[in-house]
Design a protein around this motif. Structure first.
Motif, PDB file in Angstrom:
ATOM      1  N   ILE A  32       0.843  -1.196   0.000  1.00 44.10           N
ATOM      2  CA  ILE A  32       0.000   0.000   0.000  1.00 44.10           C
ATOM      3  C   ILE A  32       0.883   1.252   0.000  1.00 44.10           C
ATOM      4  N   GLY A  33       1.924   1.262   0.805  1.00 43.70           N
ATOM      5  CA  GLY A  33       2.814   2.425   0.865  1.00 43.70           C
ATOM      6  C   GLY A  33       3.550   2.683  -0.427  1.00 43.70           C
ATOM      7  N   SER A  34       3.907   1.622  -1.144  1.00 40.30           N
ATOM      8  CA  SER A  34       4.640   1.821  -2.401  1.00 40.30           C
ATOM      9  C   SER A  34       3.736   2.360  -3.505  1.00 40.30           C
ATOM     10  N   MET A  35       2.418   2.304  -3.315  1.00 37.20           N
ATOM     11  CA  MET A  35       1.525   2.927  -4.294  1.00 37.20           C
ATOM     12  C   MET A  35       1.568   4.448  -4.192  1.00 37.20           C
ATOM     13  N   PHE A  36       1.863   4.964  -3.003  1.00 39.05           N
ATOM     14  CA  PHE A  36       1.830   6.407  -2.784  1.00 39.05           C
ATOM     15  C   PHE A  36       3.208   7.062  -2.858  1.00 39.05           C
ATOM     16  N   LEU A  37       4.255   6.276  -2.649  1.00 39.82           N
ATOM     17  CA  LEU A  37       5.611   6.830  -2.715  1.00 39.82           C
ATOM     18  C   LEU A  37       6.283   6.338  -3.995  1.00 39.82           C
ATOM     19  N   PRO A  38       6.859   7.223  -4.773  1.00 43.28           N
ATOM     20  CA  PRO A  38       7.502   6.781  -6.015  1.00 43.28           C
ATOM     21  C   PRO A  38       8.752   5.948  -5.714  1.00 43.28           C
ATOM     22  N   PRO A  39       9.024   4.952  -6.552  1.00 39.68           N
ATOM     23  CA  PRO A  39      10.200   4.116  -6.313  1.00 39.68           C
ATOM     24  C   PRO A  39      11.521   4.841  -6.551  1.00 39.68           C
ATOM     25  N   THR A  40      11.464   6.091  -7.005  1.00 40.27           N
ATOM     26  CA  THR A  40      12.702   6.853  -7.194  1.00 40.27           C
ATOM     27  C   THR A  40      13.220   7.421  -5.878  1.00 40.27           C
ATOM     28  N   THR A  41      12.373   7.482  -4.849  1.00 35.61           N
ATOM     29  CA  THR A  41      12.837   7.932  -3.534  1.00 35.61           C
ATOM     30  C   THR A  41      13.391   6.742  -2.768  1.00 35.61           C
TER      31      THR A  41
END
Length: 157
Positions: free
Chosen positions: A72-81
Motif C-alpha cells: 500500500i505504501g509503495s503505491m503512494f511513494l515513487p520508487p525513485t525515492t
C-alpha cells in the motif's frame, strides 16, 4: 464445490491475463522458476519432521501485514525515492520469502489434517478447501518472480 473452484480459477486467470504484456519468454522463465521454488519447498515441507513449520502461523500473519502495508505504501511513494524503493523491495522480495514460508506452512497443515482426520464422522476430508492456500501461494510466488524478472532481476539477457 468443484464448480466454484473452477470459477475461482477462471477469475484468477482473468486477473492474471494482463501479465501477458510482459512477454512470453519472460513468463515461461518465471513459470519454470516458480515450479522449481514450489517443488523444492514442497519437498522440504514433506520431508521435514512432523509439525516443524506449523508454529509459524503467527509470525507469518505479522509478515503478511508488513508486506501488505509496504504494498500500500509503495503505491503512494515513487520508487525513485529511498523510502519508496525500500517499500517496493520489501513488497517484492519480502513477499517472495513470505509466500515461500506460507507454502511450507500450508503444505504441513494439509499433511497434518489429512493424517489426523477421522475416517468416520459427519465431516468428510475436503482436499479442495485445504489446497486453495497452496494455489494462492503459488500464484503469489509466480507474480513476484515475474515482476522481479520484468524489472531486470539478474540483468542477464
Amino acid at each position: 464445490k468443484q464448480l466454484a473452484w473452477v470459477g475461482h480459477a477462471a477469475i484468477m486467470g482473468a486477473v492474471l491475463a494482463p501479465m501477458c504484456m510482459l512477454g512470453g519468454p519472460l513468463l515461461v522463465r518465471a513459470a519454470w522458476y516458480t515450479a522449481g521454488v514450489v517443488g523444492g519447498l514442497s519437498a522440504v515441507a514433506i520431508c521435514a519432521p512432523s509439525e516443524k513449520f506449523l508454529y509459524m502461523g503467527g509470525p507469518l500473519a505479522i509478515g503478511f501485514g508488513l508486506v501488505f502495508a509496504s504494498s500500500i505504501g509503495s503505491m503512494f511513494l515513487p520508487p525513485t525515492t529511498a523510502l519508496g524503493a525500500g517499500l517496493y523491495s520489501m513488497s517484492m522480495y519480502g513477499g517472495l520469502v513470505l509466500f515461500g514460508l506460507f507454502l511450507l506452512y500450508d503444505t504441513q497443515r494439509i499433511i497434518k489434517n489429512a493424517e489426523n482426520h477421522p475416517s468416520y464422522g459427519t465431516r468428510l476430508y475436503d482436499p479442495i478447501n485445504m489446497s486453495i492456500g497452496i494455489y494462492a501461494d503459488t500464484l503469489n510466488i509466480f507474480i513476484r518472480i515475474a515482476m522481479i524478472l520484468a524489472g531486470g532481476g539478474g540483468r542477464r539477457k
